[in-house]
Design a protein around this motif. Sequence first.
Motif, PDB file in Angstrom:
ATOM      1  N   PRO A  77       7.891   3.789   2.036  1.00  0.00           N
ATOM      2  CA  PRO A  77       6.834   4.364   1.019  1.00  0.00           C
ATOM      3  C   PRO A  77       5.661   4.569   2.162  1.00  0.00           C
ATOM      4  CG  PRO A  77       7.426   2.333   0.570  1.00  0.00           C
ATOM      5  CD  PRO A  77       8.049   2.589   1.841  1.00  0.00           C
ATOM      6  N   ALA A  78       5.605   5.497   3.051  1.00  0.00           N
ATOM      7  CA  ALA A  78       4.789   5.598   4.133  1.00  0.00           C
ATOM      8  C   ALA A  78       3.462   6.124   3.581  1.00  0.00           C
ATOM      9  CB  ALA A  78       5.138   6.285   5.264  1.00  0.00           C
ATOM     10  N   ILE A  79       2.169   5.713   4.010  1.00  0.00           N
ATOM     11  CA  ILE A  79       0.940   6.608   3.517  1.00  0.00           C
ATOM     12  C   ILE A  79       0.589   7.728   4.101  1.00  0.00           C
ATOM     13  CG2 ILE A  79      -1.493   5.998   3.478  1.00  0.00           C
ATOM     14  CD1 ILE A  79      -0.597   2.948   3.777  1.00  0.00           C
ATOM     15  N   PRO A 111      -4.673  -8.208  12.192  1.00  0.00           N
ATOM     16  CA  PRO A 111      -4.711  -8.944  11.134  1.00  0.00           C
ATOM     17  C   PRO A 111      -6.257  -9.324  10.727  1.00  0.00           C
ATOM     18  CG  PRO A 111      -3.825 -10.211  13.138  1.00  0.00           C
ATOM     19  CD  PRO A 111      -4.123  -8.626  13.340  1.00  0.00           C
ATOM     20  N   ALA A 153       0.989  -9.726   8.947  1.00  0.00           N
ATOM     21  CA  ALA A 153       0.403  -9.192  10.173  1.00  0.00           C
ATOM     22  C   ALA A 153      -0.088 -10.262  11.071  1.00  0.00           C
ATOM     23  CB  ALA A 153      -0.859  -8.372   9.773  1.00  0.00           C
ATOM     24  N   GLN A 154      -0.589 -11.342  10.698  1.00  0.00           N
ATOM     25  CA  GLN A 154      -1.011 -12.570  11.619  1.00  0.00           C
ATOM     26  C   GLN A 154       0.329 -13.201  12.324  1.00  0.00           C
ATOM     27  OE1 GLN A 154      -2.821 -15.215   8.861  1.00  0.00           O
ATOM     28  NE2 GLN A 154      -4.722 -13.946   8.603  1.00  0.00           N
ATOM     29  N   TYR A 197       1.640 -10.511  14.650  1.00  0.00           N
ATOM     30  CA  TYR A 197       0.932 -10.741  15.849  1.00  0.00           C
ATOM     31  C   TYR A 197       1.168 -11.976  16.819  1.00  0.00           C
ATOM     32  CZ  TYR A 197      -3.777 -10.441  18.462  1.00  0.00           C
ATOM     33  OH  TYR A 197      -4.393 -10.413  19.315  1.00  0.00           O
ATOM     34  N   SER A 221      -4.647  -3.456   8.859  1.00  0.00           N
ATOM     35  CA  SER A 221      -3.962  -4.423   9.262  1.00  0.00           C
ATOM     36  C   SER A 221      -2.490  -4.176   9.768  1.00  0.00           C
ATOM     37  CB  SER A 221      -3.841  -5.656   8.215  1.00  0.00           C
ATOM     38  OG  SER A 221      -3.054  -5.202   7.144  1.00  0.00           O
ATOM     39  N   ILE A 222      -1.742  -3.227   9.132  1.00  0.00           N
ATOM     40  CA  ILE A 222      -0.493  -2.655   9.892  1.00  0.00           C
ATOM     41  C   ILE A 222      -0.974  -1.189  10.013  1.00  0.00           C
ATOM     42  CG2 ILE A 222       1.797  -2.546   9.453  1.00  0.00           C
ATOM     43  CD1 ILE A 222       1.969  -5.050   8.334  1.00  0.00           C
ATOM     44  N   SER A 223      -1.278  -0.764  11.132  1.00  0.00           N
ATOM     45  CA  SER A 223      -1.234   0.720  11.205  1.00  0.00           C
ATOM     46  C   SER A 223      -0.333   1.008  12.479  1.00  0.00           C
ATOM     47  CB  SER A 223      -2.784   0.982  11.507  1.00  0.00           C
ATOM     48  OG  SER A 223      -3.386   0.635  12.709  1.00  0.00           O
ATOM     49  N   LYS A 224      -0.492   2.231  12.738  1.00  0.00           N
ATOM     50  CA  LYS A 224       0.505   2.811  13.813  1.00  0.00           C
ATOM     51  C   LYS A 224       0.110   2.192  15.158  1.00  0.00           C
ATOM     52  CE  LYS A 224       2.671   6.640  11.645  1.00  0.00           C
ATOM     53  NZ  LYS A 224       2.566   8.040  11.344  1.00  0.00           N
ATOM     54  N   LEU A 229      -7.385  -4.180   5.240  1.00  0.00           N
ATOM     55  CA  LEU A 229      -5.884  -3.951   4.790  1.00  0.00           C
ATOM     56  C   LEU A 229      -5.168  -2.720   5.191  1.00  0.00           C
ATOM     57  CD1 LEU A 229      -5.889  -4.329   0.764  1.00  0.00           C
ATOM     58  CD2 LEU A 229      -5.068  -5.816   2.632  1.00  0.00           C
ATOM     59  N   LEU A 230      -5.834  -1.640   5.048  1.00  0.00           N
ATOM     60  CA  LEU A 230      -5.536  -0.414   5.790  1.00  0.00           C
ATOM     61  C   LEU A 230      -5.380  -0.568   7.157  1.00  0.00           C
ATOM     62  CD1 LEU A 230      -7.055   2.378   3.668  1.00  0.00           C
ATOM     63  CD2 LEU A 230      -4.858   1.800   3.649  1.00  0.00           C
ATOM     64  N   LEU A 282       0.755  -0.987  -0.102  1.00  0.00           N
ATOM     65  CA  LEU A 282       0.143   0.088   0.083  1.00  0.00           C
ATOM     66  C   LEU A 282       0.856   1.287   0.058  1.00  0.00           C
ATOM     67  CD1 LEU A 282      -2.770  -1.078   2.550  1.00  0.00           C
ATOM     68  CD2 LEU A 282      -3.205  -0.181   0.114  1.00  0.00           C
ATOM     69  N   GLY A 283       2.040   1.283   0.626  1.00  0.00           N
ATOM     70  CA  GLY A 283       3.020   2.348   0.543  1.00  0.00           C
ATOM     71  C   GLY A 283       3.478   2.775  -0.656  1.00  0.00           C
ATOM     72  N   MET A 311       6.763  -1.255  14.716  1.00  0.00           N
ATOM     73  CA  MET A 311       5.746  -1.954  15.789  1.00  0.00           C
ATOM     74  C   MET A 311       6.247  -2.924  16.495  1.00  0.00           C
ATOM     75  SD  MET A 311       2.500  -1.908  13.295  1.00  0.00           S
ATOM     76  CE  MET A 311       3.440  -2.243  12.044  1.00  0.00           C
ATOM     77  N   PHE A 326       0.818  -9.536   3.012  1.00  0.00           N
ATOM     78  CA  PHE A 326       0.635  -8.487   3.741  1.00  0.00           C
ATOM     79  C   PHE A 326      -0.320  -8.875   5.037  1.00  0.00           C
ATOM     80  CE2 PHE A 326      -3.017  -7.249   1.513  1.00  0.00           C
ATOM     81  CZ  PHE A 326      -2.490  -6.664   0.578  1.00  0.00           C
ATOM     82  N   SER A 327      -1.510  -9.450   4.541  1.00  0.00           N
ATOM     83  CA  SER A 327      -2.635  -9.991   5.726  1.00  0.00           C
ATOM     84  C   SER A 327      -1.820 -11.167   6.500  1.00  0.00           C
ATOM     85  CB  SER A 327      -3.989 -10.333   5.233  1.00  0.00           C
ATOM     86  OG  SER A 327      -3.695 -11.511   4.427  1.00  0.00           O
ATOM     87  N   PHE A 338      -1.059  -4.225  15.138  1.00  0.00           N
ATOM     88  CA  PHE A 338      -1.473  -5.477  14.190  1.00  0.00           C
ATOM     89  C   PHE A 338      -2.836  -5.697  14.330  1.00  0.00           C
ATOM     90  CE2 PHE A 338       2.989  -6.178  14.980  1.00  0.00           C
ATOM     91  CZ  PHE A 338       3.493  -5.703  13.693  1.00  0.00           C
TER      92      PHE A 338
END
Lengths: 313, 285
Positions: B221-223, A263, B153-154, B157, A255-258, A252-253, A213-214, B182, B149-150, A261
């Motif tokens: 590439p930070a949103i 998921p 994250a799992q 976590y 799932s990894i945010s500041k 999605l947005l 996404l970045g 994180m 990515f999903s 996590f």
Amino acid sequence: MAASLLEIRDLNVKFRTDAGLVDACNGIDLMIRERESLCLIGESGCGKSVVALAILNLLPENAIISGEVIFKGRDLLNLNEKEMRGVRGNEISMIFEQPGTCLNPVFPIGDQIAEALRIHEHLRKNEAKEKAVELMVHVGISPQRYGEYPHQFSGGMQQRVMIAMALAFRPSIIVADEPTTSLDLITQAQILDLLKKVSQENNISLFLITHDLGVVWEMCDSLAVMYAGEIVERAPIYEFFHSPMHPYSKALLGSISKSGFHPIGGSVPNLTDLLDGCRFHPRCDKCSDICKKLRPKMTYFSTRGVRCHHYSA
Amino acid sequence: MRLDKGETLAIVGESGCGKTVVGWSILRLIEPTSGEILFKGLNIMNLRGKRYGELKRKMQIIFQNADSSLDPRMSVRNLITEPFRANRIFFNGDTIRELMEKVDLNEELLERYPHELSGGQRQRIGVARAIALKPELIVADEPASSLDFSVQAQILYLLKKIQRDYGVSYLFISHNLNIVRMMADRIAVMNMGKIVEMGRTEDIFERSAHPYTQALLSAIPAIGSDRRKRIILKGEMPSQSEIPKGCRFHTRCPLKKRICETTIPTTTEISSGHCVSCHLVCDTG
């Protein structure tokens, strides 16, 4: 708003396999305008590369394709192999994820760039060499490396070679399938910067496929989110990041945010054996009865579209 | 560098900067040329035989590539019980069940083979193998970078949850700064085989002092970031066999001065626990 350059209408791709029919792409509608950069985002196996390969008619024999891919007034799916060869590279170029595997290990880099020029533009040997050197400089490779072989190049430099080749015939579109996924952060920044620069300078549209996404944020004007073979959301970039609509996009947005996590539970559905209803429903936290029964249609708003029952009227 | 109990220290840097070599050296998968590695006060470089074996159980690794680190001819049951068998430690059905539950894998998978599993499931097996002997240190070498990515994250976590439950320390090796932010309590930034900056996660992200760290951070590439404000490093990383004189980063550094070409910078502590080795920082601070 610029005119549309490439339009994909109701593209369906199924693969015949031993395990049954794999429904890889279902009713894909996309449009790329002149000078626009569009991004297709999704998890592995969601069918995003299949879309890219379908545009260039590069799918394997066991694929069953239907729909239309309109490019400059012609349907690319109806062209024969010879006509298609005139489109590939000349009009639409492609950059792949693994540049190392796309280059011939036993020929010098410079000759490989020149070879393409000789075949497509019928240039003479020394003319082709001159042009190849010019392209190398354009993408930031020192001309002294003309005679070096692919293994002497790092991944980032190999990707520059691929970009040089993609630019050789001034295409109108570059399709880049995960162009920086195999590169590390610093090199990724260099390559993305280069891709953006060359596409802007040469008025080339960019069709970028990624799962990052970045990267989307950095590179694109608009995006399409793909899930299990379907486009679930289309939106201009700022609107998407500001207010994603589809539950999958939101997840999605998120799932990894500041804040940590979050998921998405469950996993991607099996494309040979799809459930009824919305393809995302088993993982969706807003799932209701209708989602389990009826496949949602794309609902359009002014600039964007979403495939979700919760937004249809 | 130092890693405390229950803490996560991340090593970040480009590919080829030596982060994996550090991780592997700690487990002596690579024999270091010189130096000391102290684990709970004991120099593991001098230990041999049984005492080393006992200590080694407390240190485990999760490999980057779950596909190639699992024996394709072993079933899941064999894979996750291998640590017990290799160390002649008793285990039974309950141990297996508990382990599978810890990494959120269904018991039905026990008789399957690696090729029948998804990438995420394979990495969970990798995690199960690492935590089987209740280690105190886990070297996690890019544990999620080959995953989507999903799924990523799992897995991350899961690693966090395990740390909470067991109080294990992680040496977390990664080039993905979004993830590191994180996961880590502290971060060490490596360039060409040297740590150029080390500090708490917020020191690195908010008050980074080394030009290399700043370039790395701006490459994320930070949103939501300003797309134009980026430091793009010129050129490639020099070869490790021809290390530049002076500061190893000077060939690519946008802020290079004359001294950087000749003199190796010393490490300065600019605030509590935040160390930098750069001439520019030493001048001002």
